[in-house]
Design a protein around this motif. Sequence first.
Motif, mmCIF file in Angstrom:
data_model
loop_
_atom_site.group_PDB
_atom_site.id
_atom_site.type_symbol
_atom_site.label_atom_id
_atom_site.label_comp_id
_atom_site.label_asym_id
_atom_site.label_seq_id
_atom_site.Cartn_x
_atom_site.Cartn_y
_atom_site.Cartn_z
ATOM 1 N N ALA A 27 0.816 -1.218 0.000
ATOM 2 C CA ALA A 27 0.000 0.000 0.000
ATOM 3 C C ALA A 27 0.846 1.263 0.000
ATOM 4 O O ALA A 27 0.461 2.278 -0.591
ATOM 5 C CB ALA A 27 -0.950 -0.003 1.200
ATOM 6 N N GLY A 28 2.010 1.220 0.625
ATOM 7 C CA GLY A 28 2.885 2.385 0.680
ATOM 8 C C GLY A 28 3.383 2.851 -0.682
ATOM 9 O O GLY A 28 3.899 3.957 -0.813
ATOM 10 N N SER A 29 3.208 2.016 -1.693
ATOM 11 C CA SER A 29 3.627 2.381 -3.058
ATOM 12 C C SER A 29 2.631 3.308 -3.738
ATOM 13 O O SER A 29 2.906 3.804 -4.831
ATOM 14 C CB SER A 29 3.780 1.116 -3.913
ATOM 15 O OG SER A 29 4.723 0.240 -3.365
ATOM 16 N N PHE A 30 1.476 3.545 -3.104
ATOM 17 C CA PHE A 30 0.386 4.256 -3.770
ATOM 18 C C PHE A 30 -0.123 5.429 -2.949
ATOM 19 O O PHE A 30 -1.017 5.289 -2.134
ATOM 20 C CB PHE A 30 -0.755 3.282 -4.080
ATOM 21 C CG PHE A 30 -0.309 2.152 -4.944
ATOM 22 C CD1 PHE A 30 -0.206 2.316 -6.312
ATOM 23 C CD2 PHE A 30 0.067 0.952 -4.383
ATOM 24 C CE1 PHE A 30 0.243 1.287 -7.120
ATOM 25 C CE2 PHE A 30 0.519 -0.095 -5.181
ATOM 26 C CZ PHE A 30 0.608 0.081 -6.548
ATOM 27 N N SER A 31 0.448 6.579 -3.206
ATOM 28 C CA SER A 31 0.006 7.801 -2.542
ATOM 29 C C SER A 31 -1.221 8.356 -3.258
ATOM 30 O O SER A 31 -1.571 7.933 -4.364
ATOM 31 C CB SER A 31 1.119 8.840 -2.586
ATOM 32 O OG SER A 31 1.368 9.221 -3.943
ATOM 33 N N GLU A 32 -1.852 9.337 -2.641
ATOM 34 C CA GLU A 32 -2.969 10.026 -3.286
ATOM 35 C C GLU A 32 -2.489 10.686 -4.581
ATOM 36 O O GLU A 32 -3.218 10.717 -5.579
ATOM 37 C CB GLU A 32 -3.548 11.073 -2.339
ATOM 38 C CG GLU A 32 -4.771 11.775 -2.898
ATOM 39 C CD GLU A 32 -5.382 12.751 -1.902
ATOM 40 O OE1 GLU A 32 -5.819 13.830 -2.346
ATOM 41 O OE2 GLU A 32 -5.438 12.430 -0.696
ATOM 42 N N ASP A 33 -1.268 11.179 -4.572
ATOM 43 C CA ASP A 33 -0.689 11.788 -5.769
ATOM 44 C C ASP A 33 -0.602 10.776 -6.916
ATOM 45 O O ASP A 33 -0.907 11.101 -8.054
ATOM 46 C CB ASP A 33 0.696 12.359 -5.456
ATOM 47 C CG ASP A 33 1.299 13.115 -6.622
ATOM 48 O OD1 ASP A 33 0.644 14.062 -7.115
ATOM 49 O OD2 ASP A 33 2.415 12.752 -7.046
ATOM 50 N N PHE A 34 -0.185 9.529 -6.601
ATOM 51 C CA PHE A 34 -0.131 8.491 -7.630
ATOM 52 C C PHE A 34 -1.510 8.275 -8.242
ATOM 53 O O PHE A 34 -1.655 8.204 -9.465
ATOM 54 C CB PHE A 34 0.395 7.159 -7.077
ATOM 55 C CG PHE A 34 0.233 6.031 -8.062
ATOM 56 C CD1 PHE A 34 1.199 5.781 -9.021
ATOM 57 C CD2 PHE A 34 -0.915 5.244 -8.059
ATOM 58 C CE1 PHE A 34 1.032 4.765 -9.960
ATOM 59 C CE2 PHE A 34 -1.096 4.228 -8.988
ATOM 60 C CZ PHE A 34 -0.109 3.991 -9.938
ATOM 61 N N LYS A 63 -2.420 11.136 -10.534
ATOM 62 C CA LYS A 63 -1.635 11.116 -11.777
ATOM 63 C C LYS A 63 -2.060 9.957 -12.672
ATOM 64 O O LYS A 63 -2.131 10.101 -13.889
ATOM 65 C CB LYS A 63 -0.138 11.027 -11.470
ATOM 66 C CG LYS A 63 0.432 12.306 -10.880
ATOM 67 C CD LYS A 63 1.955 12.348 -10.865
ATOM 68 C CE LYS A 63 2.590 11.196 -10.167
ATOM 69 N NZ LYS A 63 4.055 11.341 -9.987
ATOM 70 N N PHE A 64 -2.361 8.818 -12.066
ATOM 71 C CA PHE A 64 -2.827 7.666 -12.832
ATOM 72 C C PHE A 64 -4.166 7.975 -13.497
ATOM 73 O O PHE A 64 -4.381 7.685 -14.663
ATOM 74 C CB PHE A 64 -2.935 6.442 -11.918
ATOM 75 C CG PHE A 64 -3.491 5.224 -12.583
ATOM 76 C CD1 PHE A 64 -2.991 4.773 -13.795
ATOM 77 C CD2 PHE A 64 -4.516 4.510 -11.994
ATOM 78 C CE1 PHE A 64 -3.503 3.641 -14.402
ATOM 79 C CE2 PHE A 64 -5.031 3.383 -12.590
ATOM 80 C CZ PHE A 64 -4.530 2.944 -13.801
ATOM 81 N N SER A 65 -5.064 8.603 -12.754
ATOM 82 C CA SER A 65 -6.357 8.997 -13.306
ATOM 83 C C SER A 65 -6.175 9.947 -14.489
ATOM 84 O O SER A 65 -6.807 9.779 -15.537
ATOM 85 C CB SER A 65 -7.215 9.661 -12.226
ATOM 86 O OG SER A 65 -8.446 10.084 -12.762
ATOM 87 N N VAL A 109 -7.484 1.433 -6.467
ATOM 88 C CA VAL A 109 -6.193 0.761 -6.386
ATOM 89 C C VAL A 109 -6.266 -0.220 -5.223
ATOM 90 O O VAL A 109 -6.563 0.176 -4.097
ATOM 91 C CB VAL A 109 -5.040 1.766 -6.182
ATOM 92 C CG1 VAL A 109 -3.717 1.033 -5.994
ATOM 93 C CG2 VAL A 109 -4.957 2.730 -7.357
ATOM 94 N N GLN A 110 -6.019 -1.481 -5.527
ATOM 95 C CA GLN A 110 -6.049 -2.527 -4.501
ATOM 96 C C GLN A 110 -4.646 -3.115 -4.353
ATOM 97 O O GLN A 110 -4.280 -4.030 -5.103
ATOM 98 C CB GLN A 110 -7.046 -3.626 -4.886
ATOM 99 C CG GLN A 110 -8.477 -3.134 -4.946
ATOM 100 C CD GLN A 110 -9.431 -4.221 -5.417
ATOM 101 O OE1 GLN A 110 -9.116 -5.010 -6.284
ATOM 102 N NE2 GLN A 110 -10.611 -4.244 -4.826
#
Length: 118
Positions: free
Chosen positions: A12-19, A22-24, A42-43
């Motif tokens: 989970a630590g790999s996925f910040s709100e910023d990620f 940006k992905f969206s 993101v799961q």
Amino acid sequence: MPFLELRTNLPAGSFSEDFVKKFSACAAAALGKPDDRMNVVVQPGCPMLISGSCSPCVMLSVSAIGVTDTADKNKEHSAKIFPFLTRELGLTEDRIVIVFHALQPHQVGKKGTVMSFL
């Protein structure tokens, strides 16, 4: 109104709100849809296997109305989404799989009705 479901065995630590934002934005640009219509989940931390290996990987499901219904369109989408995921997550292309689903307007509910009537 695209729906993106990214499942991964990365923590989970790999996925910040910023990620996620940006992905969206990347997916919205790839699909030619407004960013405010995107729906992203993101799961992380899922037990997963791709190509016989449990090494870090991603399975992405992309469901949308009118833009995921041909091989040519999905090839273009893949070409735009893969570089983002490889760069941001440090994965090689062989550790990422994208599944495209073509939706019809009557299959998506919103505001107490379906997209056919909006």
